[in-house]
Design a protein around this motif. Structure first.
Motif, PDB file in Angstrom:
ATOM      1  N   ILE A 157       0.345  -3.196   4.368  1.00  0.00           N
ATOM      2  CA  ILE A 157      -0.068  -1.801   4.156  1.00  0.00           C
ATOM      3  C   ILE A 157       1.051  -0.793   4.386  1.00  0.00           C
ATOM      4  O   ILE A 157       0.991   0.294   3.832  1.00  0.00           O
ATOM      5  N   VAL A 158       2.051  -1.126   5.201  1.00  0.00           N
ATOM      6  CA  VAL A 158       3.059  -0.105   5.503  1.00  0.00           C
ATOM      7  C   VAL A 158       3.776   0.358   4.231  1.00  0.00           C
ATOM      8  O   VAL A 158       4.183   1.517   4.147  1.00  0.00           O
ATOM      9  N   CYS A 159       3.911  -0.533   3.266  1.00  0.00           N
ATOM     10  CA  CYS A 159       4.503  -0.118   1.986  1.00  0.00           C
ATOM     11  C   CYS A 159       3.469  -0.001   0.863  1.00  0.00           C
ATOM     12  O   CYS A 159       3.524   0.919   0.060  1.00  0.00           O
ATOM     13  N   PRO A 216      -2.992   1.593   2.201  1.00  0.00           N
ATOM     14  CA  PRO A 216      -4.193   1.000   2.814  1.00  0.00           C
ATOM     15  C   PRO A 216      -5.142   0.302   1.837  1.00  0.00           C
ATOM     16  O   PRO A 216      -5.788  -0.678   2.200  1.00  0.00           O
ATOM     17  N   GLU A 237      -2.992   0.187  -3.140  1.00  0.00           N
ATOM     18  CA  GLU A 237      -2.857   0.947  -4.377  1.00  0.00           C
ATOM     19  C   GLU A 237      -1.393   1.249  -4.740  1.00  0.00           C
ATOM     20  O   GLU A 237      -1.137   1.762  -5.827  1.00  0.00           O
ATOM     21  N   PRO A 250      -2.547   9.190  -1.972  1.00  0.00           N
ATOM     22  CA  PRO A 250      -1.975  10.359  -1.310  1.00  0.00           C
ATOM     23  C   PRO A 250      -1.031   9.946  -0.177  1.00  0.00           C
ATOM     24  O   PRO A 250      -1.219   8.891   0.412  1.00  0.00           O
ATOM     25  N   PRO A 265       0.406   9.913   3.531  1.00  0.00           N
ATOM     26  CA  PRO A 265      -0.183  10.194   4.842  1.00  0.00           C
ATOM     27  C   PRO A 265       0.526  11.365   5.512  1.00  0.00           C
ATOM     28  O   PRO A 265       1.667  11.639   5.194  1.00  0.00           O
ATOM     29  N   GLY A 271       8.215   3.671   2.547  1.00  0.00           N
ATOM     30  CA  GLY A 271       7.164   2.939   1.845  1.00  0.00           C
ATOM     31  C   GLY A 271       5.992   3.870   1.686  1.00  0.00           C
ATOM     32  O   GLY A 271       6.159   5.044   1.356  1.00  0.00           O
ATOM     33  N   TYR A 272       4.776   3.363   1.931  1.00  0.00           N
ATOM     34  CA  TYR A 272       3.623   4.274   1.980  1.00  0.00           C
ATOM     35  C   TYR A 272       3.763   5.125   3.240  1.00  0.00           C
ATOM     36  O   TYR A 272       3.642   6.338   3.210  1.00  0.00           O
ATOM     37  N   TYR A 273       4.059   4.440   4.351  1.00  0.00           N
ATOM     38  CA  TYR A 273       4.474   5.140   5.568  1.00  0.00           C
ATOM     39  C   TYR A 273       5.997   5.169   5.559  1.00  0.00           C
ATOM     40  O   TYR A 273       6.629   4.382   4.864  1.00  0.00           O
ATOM     41  N   MET A 323       9.329   4.358   7.491  1.00  0.00           N
ATOM     42  CA  MET A 323       9.882   3.621   8.612  1.00  0.00           C
ATOM     43  C   MET A 323      11.154   4.329   9.054  1.00  0.00           C
ATOM     44  O   MET A 323      12.063   4.546   8.245  1.00  0.00           O
ATOM     45  N   ILE A 369       0.496   0.285  13.995  1.00  0.00           N
ATOM     46  CA  ILE A 369       1.383  -0.708  13.383  1.00  0.00           C
ATOM     47  C   ILE A 369       2.401  -1.216  14.397  1.00  0.00           C
ATOM     48  O   ILE A 369       2.553  -2.421  14.596  1.00  0.00           O
TER      49      ILE A 369
END
Lengths: 210, 203
Positions: A133-135, A138, A141, A208, A210, B50-52, B54, B81
């Protein structure tokens, strides 16, 4: 309004309503959908490209053109298929397929889905497996150049993870590093879980920040 | 056959134990753990979006990294995490990992972005007296390299800094943030973006 004006108006409406069809014909999407399925939902070894992140599609097409993505099916099919695609067309194809609705493949094993979800969300810290999930976000997507995994076929995800361990696609960092800590059972579980993830909700489409 | 394998296993274990008590090989060894850090934080720990986001750990003050890893372990810093990641570490690994990360010196992940670097520089060097914002330079050092427990900000990813300041009181226990909590509260989002843009350009 004079007659000339109304004719221009009618022409404009006609062109406006016909433009998506014209665009598809110009794009020659049948060259893609012949293998990737009529609505880009994937078929057999060809992954779903519908709903994929446009930046990811562009990067992959460029990696086929530049002979960087080197796994066997990429070499066998995509190096030729992408060889003469212009940069403008790469961009337009990415825009077109990313706008299609991604349907889940549902071809994994239901019994393994819970184990796969846990690895996806939490990783396995004692064995150095990072949380996906970090990349990949969640709901799997994806975001920007990071691909959507939600609903990709079990067969495709499993093969990619195995191929990183076989030495292919080493330029796609950090995935070779991620895959080397995964056992065959963990790969089975992850690929099964992802095949059932349904990304058709509006929030999963948007990803979206975070 | 089994006996031979058992003896070989014992020898491997003894060899691993001989290296200063910390095991360097195998999935629980420090080499694999460093690899584990690099997976998300980048091959030279330059950070990764990434989504978050780092954070960059390269060149970070060892004392700061150690403090944060201990805070994740003890639950003083709330970040699911990393709180899971540290369950795969033993306390004796923390110092060597921090030292190794400190020695890396890649160029910044990005330079600028988000906000105005010139506004950020002015806040970093002079603060905003009317909003009770002290100059960042006083603690974080002129080139934002940090000092001991005060983190290096130079080359940090702007999205990470923006998130850290926005989440300050949710993520960090108040006892460790007596100085930063009011600063984070008093900065506007535009000011945070400006500071983030400025320090991301520093080497």
């Amino acid at each position: 309004m004079n007659r000339f004006g109304s004719k221009i108006m009618a022409l404009a409406i006609l062109l406006g309503s016909a433009s998506p069809l014209l665009a598809e014909e110009e794009l020659q999407i049948r060259n893609c959908t012949f293998c990737h399925g009529v609505s880009g939902q994937g078929f057999m070894v060809s992954p779903r490209i519908a709903g994929q992140r446009p930046q990811y599609i562009e990067n992959q097409l460029n990696a086929f053109i530049g002979h960087i993505r080197d796994n066997p099916y990429s070499k066998k099919y995509m190096w030729n298929a992408a060889a003469n695609v212009s940069p403008e067309r790469v961009h337009a194809l990415a825009g077109y397929f990313s706008s299609l609705e991604p349907r889940p493949a549902n071809d994994g094993s239901q019994e393994l889905a819970a184990a796969g979800r846990q690895i996806f969300e939490e990783g396995i810290p004692t064995r150095n497996v990072v949380a996906c999930i970090v990349c990949h976000a969640p709901n799997a997507e994806g975001v920007r150049q990071i691909p959507r995994l939600g609903g990709l076929s079990y067969l495709y995800v499993k093969r990619q993870l195995n191929q990183w361990n076989e030495g292919y696609r080493q330029a796609a960092q950090p995935m070779p590093r991620v895959a080397k800590f995964l056992s065959p059972d963990e790969i089975e579980a992850l690929a099964s879980f992802l095949s059932f993830v349904d990304n058709r909700s509006p929030q999963a489409l948007q990803a979206p920040q975070p | 056959m089994r006996v031979v394998a058992f003896i070989l296993g014992l020898q491997a274990a003894a060899a691993a134990f001989a290296v200063g008590g910390t095991s360097y090989a195998g999935p629980a060894g420090i080499e694999a753990k460093f690899d584990y850090c690099q997976t998300c934080h980048g091959p030279s720990a330059q950070g990764f979006r990434g989504y978050y986001t780092m954070p960059r750990l390269a060149g970070q003050q060892p004392q700061y990294i150690m403090n944060q890893l201990h805070a994740f372990m003890a639950g003083r810093r709330h970040m699911p995490i990393m709180q899971r990641v540290v369950t795969g570490l033993t306390p004796d690994m923390i110092a060597p990992l921090a030292q190794r990360l400190n020695r890396l010196n890649p160029p910044p992940y990005v330079s600028g972005g988000l906000g105005s670097a010139s506004v950020g520089r002015s806040i970093f060097e002079s603060g905003i007296p009317e909003a009770n914002i002290p100059a960042c330079v006083v603690c974080h050092a002129p080139s934002a390299t940090g000092h001991n427990q005060i983190p290096r900000l130079a080359g940090q990813l702007p999205w990470y800094l923006a998130k850290t300041l926005a989440n300050w009181e949710r993520e960090r226990h108040t006892e460790t943030s007596a100085i930063m909590a009011p600063i984070a509260r008093n900065l506007s989002p535009a000011q945070v973006s400006a500071i983030a843009a400025y320090v991301s350009t520093l080497r």
